[in-house]
Scaffold this motif. Structure first.
Motif, PDB file in Angstrom:
ATOM      1  N   ARG A  77      47.624  45.953  31.642  1.00 40.61           N
ATOM      2  CA  ARG A  77      47.745  45.408  32.904  1.00 40.61           C
ATOM      3  C   ARG A  77      48.067  43.904  33.240  1.00 40.61           C
ATOM      4  NH1 ARG A  77      42.965  47.215  36.233  1.00 40.61           N
ATOM      5  NH2 ARG A  77      43.905  46.221  37.710  1.00 40.61           N
ATOM      6  N   ASP A  78      48.443  43.774  34.094  1.00 46.75           N
ATOM      7  CA  ASP A  78      48.748  42.343  34.681  1.00 46.75           C
ATOM      8  C   ASP A  78      47.263  41.173  34.527  1.00 46.75           C
ATOM      9  OD1 ASP A  78      48.694  40.207  37.386  1.00 46.75           O
ATOM     10  OD2 ASP A  78      50.426  40.104  35.905  1.00 46.75           O
ATOM     11  N   ILE A  79      47.452  40.130  33.941  1.00 47.84           N
ATOM     12  CA  ILE A  79      46.111  39.453  33.669  1.00 47.84           C
ATOM     13  C   ILE A  79      45.665  39.250  35.157  1.00 47.84           C
ATOM     14  CG2 ILE A  79      45.590  37.016  33.256  1.00 47.84           C
ATOM     15  CD1 ILE A  79      47.405  37.298  30.827  1.00 47.84           C
ATOM     16  N   LYS A  80      46.424  38.739  36.111  1.00 49.19           N
ATOM     17  CA  LYS A  80      45.866  38.259  37.308  1.00 49.19           C
ATOM     18  C   LYS A  80      44.826  39.446  38.098  1.00 49.19           C
ATOM     19  CE  LYS A  80      47.049  36.750  41.958  1.00 49.19           C
ATOM     20  NZ  LYS A  80      48.562  36.582  42.937  1.00 49.19           N
ATOM     21  N   ASN A  81      45.528  40.617  37.959  1.00 49.67           N
ATOM     22  CA  ASN A  81      44.911  41.884  38.637  1.00 49.67           C
ATOM     23  C   ASN A  81      43.673  42.280  37.771  1.00 49.67           C
ATOM     24  OD1 ASN A  81      46.738  42.200  40.769  1.00 49.67           O
ATOM     25  ND2 ASN A  81      48.046  43.525  39.315  1.00 49.67           N
ATOM     26  N   VAL A  82      43.652  42.035  36.577  1.00 47.30           N
ATOM     27  CA  VAL A  82      42.613  42.296  35.563  1.00 47.30           C
ATOM     28  C   VAL A  82      41.603  41.415  35.935  1.00 47.30           C
ATOM     29  CG1 VAL A  82      41.666  42.423  33.261  1.00 47.30           C
ATOM     30  CG2 VAL A  82      43.684  43.674  33.915  1.00 47.30           C
ATOM     31  N   HIS A  83      41.997  40.033  36.159  1.00 45.89           N
ATOM     32  CA  HIS A  83      40.826  38.943  36.388  1.00 45.89           C
ATOM     33  C   HIS A  83      40.130  39.386  37.731  1.00 45.89           C
ATOM     34  CE1 HIS A  83      39.220  35.235  37.475  1.00 45.89           C
ATOM     35  NE2 HIS A  83      39.250  34.765  36.432  1.00 45.89           N
ATOM     36  N   GLY A  84      40.935  39.628  38.628  1.00 48.02           N
ATOM     37  CA  GLY A  84      40.102  40.145  40.099  1.00 48.02           C
ATOM     38  C   GLY A  84      39.209  41.465  39.994  1.00 48.02           C
ATOM     39  N   ASP A  85      39.638  42.354  39.061  1.00 46.75           N
ATOM     40  CA  ASP A  85      38.788  43.649  39.011  1.00 46.75           C
ATOM     41  C   ASP A  85      37.398  42.986  38.010  1.00 46.75           C
ATOM     42  OD1 ASP A  85      40.202  45.197  40.114  1.00 46.75           O
ATOM     43  OD2 ASP A  85      41.224  46.050  38.429  1.00 46.75           O
ATOM     44  N   LEU A  86      37.819  41.986  37.083  1.00 44.59           N
ATOM     45  CA  LEU A  86      36.642  41.513  36.469  1.00 44.59           C
ATOM     46  C   LEU A  86      35.619  40.634  37.238  1.00 44.59           C
ATOM     47  CD1 LEU A  86      38.325  40.666  32.958  1.00 44.59           C
ATOM     48  CD2 LEU A  86      36.545  42.318  33.217  1.00 44.59           C
ATOM     49  N   ASP A  87      36.316  39.994  38.050  1.00 43.94           N
ATOM     50  CA  ASP A  87      35.126  39.313  39.011  1.00 43.94           C
ATOM     51  C   ASP A  87      34.496  40.101  40.051  1.00 43.94           C
ATOM     52  OD1 ASP A  87      35.984  36.641  38.095  1.00 43.94           O
ATOM     53  OD2 ASP A  87      37.398  36.462  39.665  1.00 43.94           O
ATOM     54  N   MET A  88      35.230  41.223  40.487  1.00 43.27           N
ATOM     55  CA  MET A  88      34.399  42.293  41.233  1.00 43.27           C
ATOM     56  C   MET A  88      33.231  42.681  40.480  1.00 43.27           C
ATOM     57  SD  MET A  88      33.716  44.075  43.604  1.00 43.27           S
ATOM     58  CE  MET A  88      33.453  45.853  44.455  1.00 43.27           C
TER      59      MET A  88
END
Length: 119
Positions: A77-88
């Motif tokens: 997956r895209d790094i930006k989207n994964v980063h958002g999910d990891l933050d959540m």
């Protein structure tokens, strides 16, 4: 095997369980408590552990600390989207923020809940 148990239970039941565990611990009893994460409803659980986030958590299981880039590669997956999910997931307490990145400190997840028809 290090397992995280996910439960659906009411807030009142969560509080009662914490109180029982605290009382047992104060008496020196019950030292084998299992890691548990409780949600009050299916909807609350699904908001936190939506399918893409569950995929991230399972890809991280048993791998130690990973960077966002490593997690994104694991789930394709895209790094930006994964980063958002990891933050959540960090804000929810499911994933830990580490010095080196992020970690899910369990080998597996056990889901424990019943679903009934509405009255």
């Amino acid at each position: 095997m290090n397992t995280l148990t996910i439960r659906l239970q009411s807030y009142e039941n969560m509080i009662a369980e914490v109180e029982r565990n605290s009382a047992s611990a104060a008496k020196g009893e019950g030292g084998d408590a299992q890691p548990t994460f409780s949600f009050e409803s299916w909807e609350a659980m699904h908001r936190t552990l939506a399918p893409k986030r569950t995929e991230i958590v399972m890809a991280m299981a048993g791998r130690g600390s990973l960077t966002v880039r490593e997690v994104a590669k694991l789930v394709n997956r895209d790094i930006k989207n994964v980063h958002g999910d990891l933050d959540m997931l960090v804000k929810s307490g499911v994933v830990d923020k580490t010095e080196d990145g992020f970690a899910f400190p369990y080998d597996r997840i056990h889901f424990e809940f019943d679903m009934e028809a509405a009255a």
